[in-house]
Design a protein around this motif. Structure first.
Motif, mmCIF file in Angstrom:
data_model
loop_
_atom_site.group_PDB
_atom_site.id
_atom_site.type_symbol
_atom_site.label_atom_id
_atom_site.label_comp_id
_atom_site.label_asym_id
_atom_site.label_seq_id
_atom_site.Cartn_x
_atom_site.Cartn_y
_atom_site.Cartn_z
ATOM 1 N N UNK A 48 0.838 -1.202 0.000
ATOM 2 C CA UNK A 48 0.000 0.000 0.000
ATOM 3 C C UNK A 48 0.866 1.242 0.000
ATOM 4 N N UNK A 110 -4.864 1.189 -2.933
ATOM 5 C CA UNK A 110 -5.290 2.539 -2.587
ATOM 6 C C UNK A 110 -6.773 2.745 -2.725
ATOM 7 N N UNK A 112 -10.855 2.393 -2.992
ATOM 8 C CA UNK A 112 -11.828 1.933 -2.018
ATOM 9 C C UNK A 112 -12.162 0.477 -2.296
ATOM 10 N N UNK A 113 -12.264 0.155 -3.586
ATOM 11 C CA UNK A 113 -12.526 -1.226 -3.943
ATOM 12 C C UNK A 113 -11.286 -1.794 -4.590
ATOM 13 N N UNK A 114 -10.573 -2.629 -3.852
ATOM 14 C CA UNK A 114 -9.312 -3.148 -4.381
ATOM 15 C C UNK A 114 -9.475 -4.513 -5.003
ATOM 16 N N UNK A 115 -10.663 -4.800 -5.485
ATOM 17 C CA UNK A 115 -10.919 -6.161 -5.949
ATOM 18 C C UNK A 115 -9.968 -6.600 -7.046
ATOM 19 N N UNK A 160 -1.578 -3.350 11.523
ATOM 20 C CA UNK A 160 -2.647 -4.310 11.730
ATOM 21 C C UNK A 160 -2.252 -5.371 12.733
ATOM 22 N N UNK A 161 -3.098 -6.375 12.841
ATOM 23 C CA UNK A 161 -2.804 -7.462 13.756
ATOM 24 C C UNK A 161 -2.272 -8.670 13.024
ATOM 25 N N UNK A 163 -2.010 -10.342 8.731
ATOM 26 C CA UNK A 163 -2.234 -10.108 7.314
ATOM 27 C C UNK A 163 -3.653 -9.614 7.079
ATOM 28 N N UNK A 164 -3.776 -8.727 6.107
ATOM 29 C CA UNK A 164 -5.119 -8.271 5.732
ATOM 30 C C UNK A 164 -5.658 -9.196 4.650
ATOM 31 N N UNK A 165 -6.974 -9.163 4.431
ATOM 32 C CA UNK A 165 -7.534 -10.029 3.385
ATOM 33 C C UNK A 165 -6.881 -9.799 2.023
ATOM 34 N N UNK A 166 -6.568 -8.537 1.727
ATOM 35 C CA UNK A 166 -5.940 -8.239 0.440
ATOM 36 C C UNK A 166 -4.549 -8.872 0.361
ATOM 37 N N UNK A 169 -4.919 -12.598 -0.378
ATOM 38 C CA UNK A 169 -5.329 -12.862 -1.752
ATOM 39 C C UNK A 169 -4.192 -12.628 -2.734
ATOM 40 N N UNK B 172 -8.652 -1.653 11.341
ATOM 41 C CA UNK B 172 -8.244 -2.406 12.515
ATOM 42 C C UNK B 172 -6.745 -2.218 12.739
ATOM 43 N N UNK B 173 -6.370 -2.158 13.995
ATOM 44 C CA UNK B 173 -4.958 -2.045 14.311
ATOM 45 C C UNK B 173 -4.464 -0.626 14.435
ATOM 46 N N UNK B 201 -10.541 -10.273 11.863
ATOM 47 C CA UNK B 201 -11.220 -9.173 11.188
ATOM 48 C C UNK B 201 -12.615 -9.646 10.810
ATOM 49 N N UNK B 233 -11.535 -2.696 6.381
ATOM 50 C CA UNK B 233 -10.619 -3.831 6.394
ATOM 51 C C UNK B 233 -10.818 -4.771 5.239
ATOM 52 N N UNK B 235 -11.505 -6.106 1.261
ATOM 53 C CA UNK B 235 -10.872 -5.791 -0.018
ATOM 54 C C UNK B 235 -11.731 -4.761 -0.747
ATOM 55 N N UNK B 236 -13.046 -5.000 -0.690
ATOM 56 C CA UNK B 236 -13.943 -4.050 -1.322
ATOM 57 C C UNK B 236 -14.627 -3.247 -0.231
ATOM 58 N N UNK B 237 -14.209 -1.996 -0.096
ATOM 59 C CA UNK B 237 -14.749 -1.194 0.994
ATOM 60 C C UNK B 237 -15.811 -0.216 0.549
ATOM 61 N N UNK B 238 -16.396 -0.493 -0.602
ATOM 62 C CA UNK B 238 -17.409 0.462 -1.055
ATOM 63 C C UNK B 238 -18.572 0.496 -0.095
ATOM 64 N N UNK B 289 -8.458 7.677 -0.481
ATOM 65 C CA UNK B 289 -9.806 7.931 -0.993
ATOM 66 C C UNK B 289 -10.883 7.520 0.002
ATOM 67 N N UNK B 290 -10.644 6.428 0.731
ATOM 68 C CA UNK B 290 -11.635 5.988 1.708
ATOM 69 C C UNK B 290 -11.842 7.038 2.793
#
Lengths: 373, 453
Positions: A48, A110, A112-115, A160-161, A163-166, A169, B172-173, B201, B233, B235-238, B289-290
């Protein structure tokens, strides 16, 4: 003392030693040739924004890879997709040349939707493999440029605590294509206890999700003790928790690279403060190994997958045999198959017509002989 | 004798009135008017003109409203009328005498006994002889005691207790729970209350509300911390702000429903979110952006206080650069965080708030562990290269945040929530209702505008 023993004692350089053939000089020759040729290494950094990737790269290689860097504001970031920026720099140290390419991935994580943010990255890695495959299968193989990604530093946020979900993946998507080295960024956020806890969490989660990170090879048994010890320490410190900086600070009477806070100075090259030195040692001593693993494992995987799928590398006109294996066929071979089938059919029909014509002729001849009912 | 004595008298005004011989003892503070007292020039200075008190129909309104100044001779009718009726008793008039001291009658202590005093306060005027202010031509005189209202309010507030609802939002964190614990010096966060095995999470955003009753020096407070685990937290935070917006609006709705009841409760329980602390990760570059999306939407319904979390990652220059960048971006996107510019009441407010606005967002570090530093036990974080002291303003700005939230602006935050954000919600809701009803009844829309609250 037997000749074998003398050889074992390492007295290779002495031509006077009886039985000395001289091929012990080969490593030196290789060494000289490599030095002349220079080394190539491609390093990809993913993480990030704001995790200190650029600072770390600059600190590692003591250069400034991004002299005119403009960091875009939040509003621009909303529009942006992940981009790939490769910067190449030639570093020389004691006559050894290294052509280092750093591939940066601004925009990762970066939005909002990092899919879909890493599909660009995966296509880039595949493209480099494809290009190498192409060159390797070509007719002129003299100057193959190796742009394949040899190593990927994945930056994990210290906030964080785990790994993040992103993170999970992404690493699962690339662990079969490139050597993944997880790095905990901005480690001066953490106290020692927090750092240990985070490292353990990260390793646990990597195991849990079946992510294959790069494992340092064990030291060979004939290496000296120091090297073995060093390798042990390195292996125990993964993932490395690093701090980067290129600023010189005066601390305790000497100049060190570090970060100056009101409560103290974090020294980049102090092993008690962070694992920067360990990361650097790992990278330098295992650069060769990273390249080898990329060549022998990841590239070969890619190659076999690629060749199973597609039968041709069209632009040379050099056709590789289609192996009778399963796997999804691309459309062109379907069309070829259909063409072949159609041709076969045509031929059969032609044969049939020819046969019929023959029969009719025969009949025609036979008519003159006798009556046919 | 319905006379409310001021509890704490300013030094130069001591109420020492004794009914002079023959005076009627029930006149408010000015008994000697009728007695054989000197004809003196009196400045009538109204100490605390409480508007509410004026409305009680007393005749004081004949004189100047605030800061009554005028020469009133003892026999003037206005003064006399002061004495009439019990309704005057709440006005406070402190009278400053021009000339030198005469025998000033002091009030009998019997008047004092009527007043209920809080234990801590003792009226200094009981039986104390007249003390002249050594500086000037002051005298003392009957001090009606308007400023006593402050003490009454204070006592009432202490009895009732305060309510404060703080929401913490951030990935988180970022140290949200630790910061709450540090702010209130007790374990008030969600994590201290729940048994946590491992930090998982959550897959969707949850809203968790935890209340505590805390007390300090007799002042009781019901503190509710509303946590939002799972925000930012995925992946998709929309649309991750939607559950939070909904929660805030639900609280307004609940309050509104209570308010429009026919039989209302005496004290409506206030669960409205007074303040939302938004945690910005310390990247050092700019807002994400968020962050921009969230703050843009929520600054319209709730007071947002942005803070830079885990600020011990940033050196001082990086911190200043980051803050400047954030302020620019907030301005560029039209985001109005607390303290909002448009709600400054007067010049003094504006001055104080400008100073705060120049420091926003506060760069904070939280900790609930104590370490020994220079012989003192302090809250902090201990690392190999030094110890970060949480309450040291050279290290981080936690102290400023605490002062803002708790020591100086807490009431203001609550007022803005109830008088501005809630009112806006109410207006919108009631207009919606009107529109619905009007459409049902076939009333054209432009008629609705007259139905203002």
């Amino acid at each position: 003392m037997s000749q074998a023993d003398k050889m074992k004692q390492g007295q290779f350089n002495n031509p006077e030693t009886p039985g000395y053939v001289g091929f012990a000089n080969l490593p030196n020759q290789v060494h000289r040739k490599s030095v002349k040729k220079g080394f190539e290494f491609t390093l990809m950094v993913v993480g990030e924004s704001g995790l200190g990737k650029s600072t770390l790269i600059n600190s590692l290689f003591l250069t400034d890879l991004y002299p005119e860097r403009i960091i875009p504001g939040a509003a621009e970031k909303i529009e942006r997709t992940v981009q790939i920026e490769a910067s190449t720099v030639e570093i020389e140290e004691r006559g050894v040349k290294l052509r280092l390419t750093v591939v940066d991935t601004p925009g990762y994580g970066d939005a909002i939707n990092s899919q879909d943010c890493f599909s660009t990255i995966i296509s880039y890695i595949d493209d480099q493999f494809e290009r190498y495959l192409h060159d390797e299968s070509g007719l002129n193989r003299r100057h193959i440029v190796d742009n394949r990604v040899h190593c990927c530093f994945y930056f994990i946020s210290p906030l964080g605590h785990g790994l993040k979900p992103l993170d999970v993946q992404f690493m699962k998507a690339i662990h079969n294509k490139v050597n993944v080295v997880p790095v905990i960024a901005k480690a001066d956020t953490l106290t020692l206890r927090e750092r240990e806890r985070l490292k353990r969490r990260v390793l646990d989660e990597i195991d849990e999700h079946g992510i294959k990170i790069y494992h340092l090879p064990d030291a060979e048994s004939d290496e000296d003790e120091d090297f073995k010890e060093q390798t042990r320490i390195l292996k125990a410190s993964i993932p490395f928790a690093v701090v980067g900086s290129n600023q010189q600070i005066e601390a305790k009477g000497k100049k060190v690279r570090g970060r100056l806070y009101p409560w103290g100075v974090v020294e980049v090259e102090n092993p008690e403060h962070n694992d920067f030195l360990k990361l650097r040692i790992m990278l330098i001593t295992h650069m060769q190994d990273l390249q080898e693993v990329t060549q022998d494992l990841h590239y070969e995987n890619f190659r076999s997958d690629r060749l199973k799928r597609g039968g041709r590398l069209s632009s040379h006109g050099y056709i590789l045999p289609l192996s009778p294996a399963k796997g999804p066929e691309p459309e062109e071979t379907d069309k070829d198959m259909i063409l072949q089938e159609k041709e076969a059919e045509l031929r059969r029909m032609q044969e049939m017509i020819a046969k019929m014509q023959l029969q009719m002729q025969k009949q025609g001849d036979g008519e003159g002989d006798g009556q046919h009912v | 004798m319905m006379f409310n004595f001021p509890v704490q008298l300013p030094a130069h005004l001591q109420l020492h009135l004794q009914p002079a011989e023959g005076a009627v003892s029930q006149v408010v503070g000015l008994t000697h008017l009728e007695g054989p007292c000197e004809r003196n020039e009196w400045d009538v200075v109204n100490a605390e003109p409480e508007e509410q008190m004026r409305g009680s129909g007393d005749t004081m309104s004949e004189s100047d409203p605030a800061g009554v100044k005028g020469h009133i001779s003892p026999e003037s009718s206005t003064m006399r009328t002061l004495g009439t009726g019990p309704s005057c008793t709440n006005t406070v008039v402190s009278l400053v005498r021009h000339e030198g001291p005469e025998v000033i009658p002091s009030y009998s202590s019997s008047a004092m006994s009527e007043v209920v005093m809080p234990d801590a306060m003792v009226s200094p005027a009981v039986g104390v002889p007249y003390v002249e202010n050594p500086g000037g031509p002051v005298g003392d005189f009957s001090y009606v005691g308007i400023d006593a209202i402050l003490e009454q309010m204070r006592r009432k507030a202490m009895k009732q207790g305060f309510e404060l609802n703080i929401m913490v939002v951030g990935q988180s964190g970022l140290g949200k729970s630790t910061l709450m614990n540090t702010l209130f010096k007790s374990k008030v966060s969600r994590k201290s209350v729940q048994a946590t095995g491992q930090e998982k999470i959550p897959k969707t955003i949850e809203i968790k509300s935890i209340s505590h009753d805390i007390e300090e020096k007799g002042v009781r407070m019901k503190l509710t911390v509303i946590d939002t685990p799972g925000f930012g937290d995925q992946i998709n935070n929309e649309n991750c702000w939607r559950p939070i917006m909904k929660f805030i609006n639900d609280q307004y709705e609940a309050y509104l429903q209570e308010e429009i009841n026919i039989n209302r409760k005496k004290r409506i329980p206030d669960s409205r979110v007074h303040c939302c602390i938004y945690f910005i990760p310390p990247t050092g570059h700019c807002l994400r952006p968020l962050d921009v999306e969230f703050m843009r939407r929520l600054s319209k319904v709730v007071n947002i206080v942005p803070v830079i979390a885990k600020a011990d990652t940033l050196t001082l220059e990086e911190r200043d650069f980051f803050k400047k960048k954030i302020r620019e971006e907030l301005r560029a996107n039209g985001i109005d965080v607390y303290p909002q510019k448009e709600f400054d009441e007067d010049a003094e407010d504006r001055m104080i708030n400008e100073k705060i606005r120049e420091m926003i967002p506060f760069a904070v570090v939280g900790s609930d562990q104590e370490y020994q530093v220079n012989g003192r036990r302090l809250l902090g974080r201990k690392t190999k290269w030094g110890t970060i002291e949480v309450e040291n303003i050279a290290h981080c700005e936690f102290a400023y945040l605490r002062d803002l939230l708790i020591r100086s602006h807490m009431q203001n935050i609550k007022d803005i929530t109830s008088s501005i954000h809630y009112e806006m919600y109410r207006v919108r809701r009631l207009n919606e209702n009107n529109t619905v009803l009007a459409h049902a009844n076939g009333v054209p829309e432009h008629h609705l505008a007259t139905h203002e609250m």
